[in-house]
Design a protein around this motif. Structure first.
Motif, PDB file in Angstrom:
ATOM      1  N   SER A  44      48.261  48.964  13.970  1.00 10.09           N
ATOM      2  CA  SER A  44      49.755  48.146  14.662  1.00 10.09           C
ATOM      3  C   SER A  44      49.787  48.024  13.778  1.00 10.09           C
ATOM      4  CB  SER A  44      49.150  46.791  15.420  1.00 10.09           C
ATOM      5  OG  SER A  44      48.623  45.842  14.751  1.00 10.09           O
ATOM      6  N   LYS A  45      51.213  48.291  13.171  1.00 11.86           N
ATOM      7  CA  LYS A  45      52.223  47.896  12.115  1.00 11.86           C
ATOM      8  C   LYS A  45      53.635  47.688  11.935  1.00 11.86           C
ATOM      9  CE  LYS A  45      50.965  53.403  12.170  1.00 11.86           C
ATOM     10  NZ  LYS A  45      51.145  54.920  11.697  1.00 11.86           N
ATOM     11  N   ASP A  89      46.192  57.256  12.271  1.00 10.64           N
ATOM     12  CA  ASP A  89      45.933  56.535  12.806  1.00 10.64           C
ATOM     13  C   ASP A  89      44.590  55.416  11.911  1.00 10.64           C
ATOM     14  OD1 ASP A  89      47.881  55.869  14.570  1.00 10.64           O
ATOM     15  OD2 ASP A  89      46.873  57.837  16.080  1.00 10.64           O
ATOM     16  N   GLN A 143      51.486  43.472   4.698  1.00 10.88           N
ATOM     17  CA  GLN A 143      50.262  43.802   5.814  1.00 10.88           C
ATOM     18  C   GLN A 143      49.174  44.682   5.070  1.00 10.88           C
ATOM     19  OE1 GLN A 143      51.698  46.441   8.719  1.00 10.88           O
ATOM     20  NE2 GLN A 143      49.789  46.752   9.554  1.00 10.88           N
ATOM     21  N   ALA A 152      58.302  48.644  24.041  1.00 13.92           N
ATOM     22  CA  ALA A 152      56.902  47.829  23.892  1.00 13.92           C
ATOM     23  C   ALA A 152      56.151  47.696  25.264  1.00 13.92           C
ATOM     24  CB  ALA A 152      57.156  46.732  23.103  1.00 13.92           C
ATOM     25  N   ASN A 153      54.855  48.121  24.710  1.00 16.23           N
ATOM     26  CA  ASN A 153      53.716  47.816  25.409  1.00 16.23           C
ATOM     27  C   ASN A 153      53.174  46.814  25.475  1.00 16.23           C
ATOM     28  OD1 ASN A 153      51.799  47.774  28.343  1.00 16.23           O
ATOM     29  ND2 ASN A 153      51.866  50.107  28.227  1.00 16.23           N
ATOM     30  N   PRO A 154      52.923  45.570  25.992  1.00 16.19           N
ATOM     31  CA  PRO A 154      51.976  44.123  25.402  1.00 16.19           C
ATOM     32  C   PRO A 154      50.860  44.946  25.498  1.00 16.19           C
ATOM     33  CG  PRO A 154      53.293  43.254  27.584  1.00 16.19           C
ATOM     34  CD  PRO A 154      54.111  45.581  26.840  1.00 16.19           C
ATOM     35  N   THR A 155      50.588  45.559  27.279  1.00 16.04           N
ATOM     36  CA  THR A 155      48.559  45.448  26.445  1.00 16.04           C
ATOM     37  C   THR A 155      48.151  47.004  25.877  1.00 16.04           C
ATOM     38  OG1 THR A 155      49.176  47.339  29.361  1.00 16.04           O
ATOM     39  CG2 THR A 155      49.086  45.352  29.638  1.00 16.04           C
ATOM     40  N   LEU A 156      48.855  48.231  25.243  1.00 14.04           N
ATOM     41  CA  LEU A 156      48.456  48.727  25.159  1.00 14.04           C
ATOM     42  C   LEU A 156      49.169  48.591  23.152  1.00 14.04           C
ATOM     43  CD1 LEU A 156      47.235  51.584  24.796  1.00 14.04           C
ATOM     44  CD2 LEU A 156      49.642  52.777  25.134  1.00 14.04           C
ATOM     45  N   THR A 157      48.148  48.607  22.686  1.00 18.73           N
ATOM     46  CA  THR A 157      48.438  47.829  20.906  1.00 18.73           C
ATOM     47  C   THR A 157      48.267  49.363  20.225  1.00 18.73           C
ATOM     48  OG1 THR A 157      47.702  45.989  21.329  1.00 18.73           O
ATOM     49  CG2 THR A 157      48.093  46.752  18.963  1.00 18.73           C
ATOM     50  N   MET A 158      49.281  50.094  19.423  1.00 16.39           N
ATOM     51  CA  MET A 158      49.347  51.354  18.652  1.00 16.39           C
ATOM     52  C   MET A 158      47.555  50.718  17.543  1.00 16.39           C
ATOM     53  SD  MET A 158      52.833  52.063  17.329  1.00 16.39           S
ATOM     54  CE  MET A 158      52.477  52.666  15.822  1.00 16.39           C
ATOM     55  N   ASN A 159      47.200  51.716  17.164  1.00 14.20           N
ATOM     56  CA  ASN A 159      46.208  51.509  16.212  1.00 14.20           C
ATOM     57  C   ASN A 159      45.974  52.645  15.062  1.00 14.20           C
ATOM     58  OD1 ASN A 159      43.215  51.055  15.230  1.00 14.20           O
ATOM     59  ND2 ASN A 159      41.963  52.446  15.994  1.00 14.20           N
TER      60      ASN A 159
END
Length: 133
Positions: free
Chosen positions: A44-45, A122, A54, A35-42
């Motif tokens: 986020s799931k 997405d 959710q 996981a990359n804390p600076t890049l969030t999936m769009n």
């Protein structure tokens, strides 16, 4: 009779455990990168066990979707056995004798279970209905 059954079940448990261990060691699992804390999936799931929560957050205010509706669901599930008290006892499962139980199942399993999300897209265009097959 029971000691022999216990031996068979123990042996089956050991065999299945060995098979699963060998399989998990030899199989290459398709994991993603860490996981990359600076890049969030769009978008986020959430994990599968939070998927219902959710999805409720998409349609309702967070207070309603996160506190009130889960509380109502839990209380509703606790109340169902008291509402559906069958005076005939156990073993009666025809529609005539168990209308409430059958309609509760139909509403909860089929109606509420129809809306699922395609988790590989997405955009909101990926939210669609899936009918039972």
């Amino acid at each position: 009779m029971w000691p022999f059954l216990l031996r068979i079940e123990l042996l089956a448990t050991i065999i299945v455990t060995i098979i699963l261990m060998v399989w998990s060691i030899t199989l290459n699992a398709p994991l993603e990168e860490p996981a990359n804390p600076t890049l969030t999936m769009n978008p986020s799931k959430a994990p599968w066990y939070f998927l219902g929560l959710q999805e409720m957050l998409v349609y309702f205010d967070p207070w309603i979707a996160g506190v009130i509706m889960p509380s109502l669901i839990i209380v509703g599930l606790m109340v169902v056995p008291y509402i559906d008290a069958n005076p005939l006892g156990n073993g009666y499962y025809t529609y005539k004798q168990r209308k409430f139980a059958i309609w509760t199942f139909i509403f909860g399993f089929i109606v509420l279970g129809l809306h699922d999300r395609d988790r590989h897209t997405d955009s909101r265009a990926g939210w669609m209905w899936f009918w039972p097959v």
